[in-house]
Design an enzyme around this catalytic site. Structure first.
Site, PDB file in Angstrom:
ATOM      1  N   LYS A 130       1.599   0.522  -0.531  1.00 59.95           N
ATOM      2  CA  LYS A 130       1.104  -0.405  -0.799  1.00 59.95           C
ATOM      3  C   LYS A 130       1.421  -1.464  -1.893  1.00 59.95           C
ATOM      4  CE  LYS A 130      -2.693  -0.932  -4.089  1.00 59.95           C
ATOM      5  NZ  LYS A 130      -3.373  -0.928  -5.014  1.00 59.95           N
ATOM      6  N   ASP A 148      -5.690  -0.415   0.529  1.00 58.28           N
ATOM      7  CA  ASP A 148      -5.837   0.250  -0.973  1.00 58.28           C
ATOM      8  C   ASP A 148      -7.419   0.793  -0.247  1.00 58.28           C
ATOM      9  OD1 ASP A 148      -7.492  -1.481  -0.413  1.00 58.28           O
ATOM     10  OD2 ASP A 148      -7.497  -2.465  -2.118  1.00 58.28           O
TER      11      ASP A 148
END
Ligand code: SF4
Length: 239
Positions: A130, A148
């Site tokens: 991420k 996320d």
């Protein structure tokens, strides 16, 4: 379960692209909400943003980068001083550890430069896919999908994937959204999660994606009620 296994891949792709286009209309102001001027600053800011809001991170990073403008300076920093600067972000001891370790790894293994490749970025301490995708997409112009908590929740509600694991979610969404759009698409989905499709009370009755969304109805469908749930840009940075 909003994911319909009987929907053909072609139908799902068409629906996904329609929704992605609509998200661009709904959130023309979507962007990376962390302040940065280079890849190092973005990398550190992204690591600091775990468990805190982007706004809080933006309050501490000017002082941090004024004092420690590059990995060499940060790697040699006084821990107590870094902790003091990071105090408002919460978990400041752990965060000071993370950014010091990160800076040291950049100095030791990458000549003090932030690498521009996923394979290198994920070898850095505290950097997962991420964070690497945030840095690649926003500092290197390499398209990246930023999975996320908002992103995962929304694409599951959209019925685009049934996966829970962020790496699998990323791989499935990569098949649905054109690569050149990945970075901006991620910002738009995250904006939608912050402003409209909230974890607890989704504003379905005020959502521009309603007609394509199999989860329509998980939140109030009454337009007036739903509108009250929509967060304005100034109040949307809550997670
Ligand atoms: S219709 Fe409801 S569940 Fe679907 S995206 Fe909009 S707010 Fe989220």
């Amino acid at each position: 379960m909003p994911f319909d296994p009987d929907e053909t891949p072609l139908a799902r792709t068409r629906r996904a692209r329609r929704m992605a286009r609509e998200l661009a209309v709904i959130h023309p102001d979507a962007h990376c909400e962390l302040d940065f001027t280079n890849a190092f600053e973005l990398l550190v800011a992204t690591v600091l943003s775990a468990q805190t809001t982007d706004k809080t991170v933006n309050k501490v990073t000017p002082a941090l980068f004024a004092r420690y403008p590059d990995p060499v300076a940060l790697a040699a920093a006084d821990r107590a001083e870094v902790e003091e600067i990071l105090k408002p972000t919460g978990f400041f001891r752990a965060k000071a550890n993370s950014v010091l370790g990160l800076a040291q790894a950049l100095v030791e293994r990458f000549d003090g430069e932030v690498p521009g490749r996923m394979a290198d970025l994920v070898t850095l301490p505290g950097v997962g896919r991420k964070t690497a995708n945030v840095v690649l997409g926003n500092a290197f112009d390499v398209p990246g999908l930023t999975v996320d908590t908002h992103f995962g929740r929304l694409v599951r509600r959209f019925g685009w994937t049934a996966e829970e694991d962020p790496v699998k979610v990323e791989a499935e969404i990569a098949e649905l959204v054109p690569k050149r759009d990945w970075t901006m698409f991620s910002h738009r989905v995250i904006f939608h999660g912050r402003r409209v499709c909230h974890a607890k009370k989704a504003a379905c009755g005020a959502c521009g994606l309603a007609r394509w969304c199999p989860s329509y109805g998980i939140g109030p469908t009454d337009p007036e009620l739903a509108l009250k749930l929509v967060k304005t840009p100034a109040a949307s940075d809550t997670e």
